[in-house]
Design a protein around this motif. Sequence first.
Motif, PDB file in Angstrom:
ATOM      1  N   PHE A 290       0.684  -1.254   0.390  1.00 28.58           N
ATOM      2  CA  PHE A 290       0.147  -0.163   0.037  1.00 28.58           C
ATOM      3  C   PHE A 290       1.117   1.333  -0.159  1.00 28.58           C
ATOM      4  O   PHE A 290       0.911   2.199  -0.523  1.00 28.58           O
ATOM      5  CB  PHE A 290      -1.192  -0.023   1.306  1.00 28.58           C
ATOM      6  CG  PHE A 290      -2.296  -1.328   0.562  1.00 28.58           C
ATOM      7  CD1 PHE A 290      -2.738  -0.518  -0.233  1.00 28.58           C
ATOM      8  CD2 PHE A 290      -1.770  -1.715   1.676  1.00 28.58           C
ATOM      9  CE1 PHE A 290      -3.847  -1.288   0.274  1.00 28.58           C
ATOM     10  CE2 PHE A 290      -4.002  -3.407   1.527  1.00 28.58           C
ATOM     11  CZ  PHE A 290      -4.494  -2.632   1.103  1.00 28.58           C
ATOM     12  N   PHE A 291       1.994   1.198   0.597  1.00 19.55           N
ATOM     13  CA  PHE A 291       2.900   2.782   0.423  1.00 19.55           C
ATOM     14  C   PHE A 291       3.347   2.325  -1.125  1.00 19.55           C
ATOM     15  O   PHE A 291       3.575   3.231  -1.448  1.00 19.55           O
ATOM     16  CB  PHE A 291       4.246   2.426   1.539  1.00 19.55           C
ATOM     17  CG  PHE A 291       5.236   2.753   1.434  1.00 19.55           C
ATOM     18  CD1 PHE A 291       4.933   4.356   1.841  1.00 19.55           C
ATOM     19  CD2 PHE A 291       6.112   2.628   0.783  1.00 19.55           C
ATOM     20  CE1 PHE A 291       5.941   5.267   2.015  1.00 19.55           C
ATOM     21  CE2 PHE A 291       7.790   4.020   0.393  1.00 19.55           C
ATOM     22  CZ  PHE A 291       7.204   5.502   0.721  1.00 19.55           C
TER      23      PHE A 291
ATOM     24  N   ASP B 251       0.713   3.826  -2.953  1.00 15.22           N
ATOM     25  CA  ASP B 251       0.380   5.303  -2.920  1.00 15.22           C
ATOM     26  C   ASP B 251       0.693   6.337  -3.292  1.00 15.22           C
ATOM     27  O   ASP B 251       0.835   7.292  -3.656  1.00 15.22           O
ATOM     28  CB  ASP B 251      -0.290   5.440  -0.946  1.00 15.22           C
ATOM     29  CG  ASP B 251      -0.066   6.813  -0.923  1.00 15.22           C
ATOM     30  OD1 ASP B 251      -1.168   7.355  -0.872  1.00 15.22           O
ATOM     31  OD2 ASP B 251       0.351   7.395   0.281  1.00 15.22           O
TER      32      ASP B 251
ATOM     33  N   LEU C  55       0.756   6.364  -7.004  1.00 15.91           N
ATOM     34  CA  LEU C  55      -0.195   7.666  -7.157  1.00 15.91           C
ATOM     35  C   LEU C  55      -1.002   9.174  -6.852  1.00 15.91           C
ATOM     36  O   LEU C  55      -0.830   9.975  -7.333  1.00 15.91           O
ATOM     37  CB  LEU C  55      -1.792   7.144  -6.649  1.00 15.91           C
ATOM     38  CG  LEU C  55      -2.717   5.826  -6.547  1.00 15.91           C
ATOM     39  CD1 LEU C  55      -3.642   4.797  -5.926  1.00 15.91           C
ATOM     40  CD2 LEU C  55      -3.125   5.465  -8.249  1.00 15.91           C
ATOM     41  N   SER C  56       0.342   9.296  -5.438  1.00 18.95           N
ATOM     42  CA  SER C  56       0.775  10.374  -5.559  1.00 18.95           C
ATOM     43  C   SER C  56       1.685  10.685  -6.282  1.00 18.95           C
ATOM     44  O   SER C  56       1.442  12.215  -6.930  1.00 18.95           O
ATOM     45  CB  SER C  56       1.259  10.876  -3.962  1.00 18.95           C
ATOM     46  OG  SER C  56       2.219  11.598  -3.942  1.00 18.95           O
TER      47      SER C  56
END
Length: 96
Positions: free
Chosen positions: A77-78, A81, A84-85
């Motif tokens: 998930f890191f 994320d 996507l960032s």
Amino acid sequence: MAKAKSPSGRRTQPVQPAIAGNAVAAEAAAPKKRTSIPQFISQVRAEGRKIVWPSRKETWITSVMVLIMVVIAAIFFFVVDAGLSVASRFILAIGQ
């Protein structure tokens, strides 16, 4: 048609859908007997004796496996994320 299972695990007759004008007769449920408190406690203790508790080794192995899966999920998930960032910043920078 699917056959319904009874609580004892045996198959019963196929369930027929209700057709207009025909009422489906429901089986009358037998009245349940009330259990006294001492009898209830006795039954609870009997069920408690059937429990198979995991050994210390099994508990340790399971705990380590859960920890490993949590670390893998956190890393996944890191990365998602962060990706996507970066993608959203890139898309928003195009509009400026």
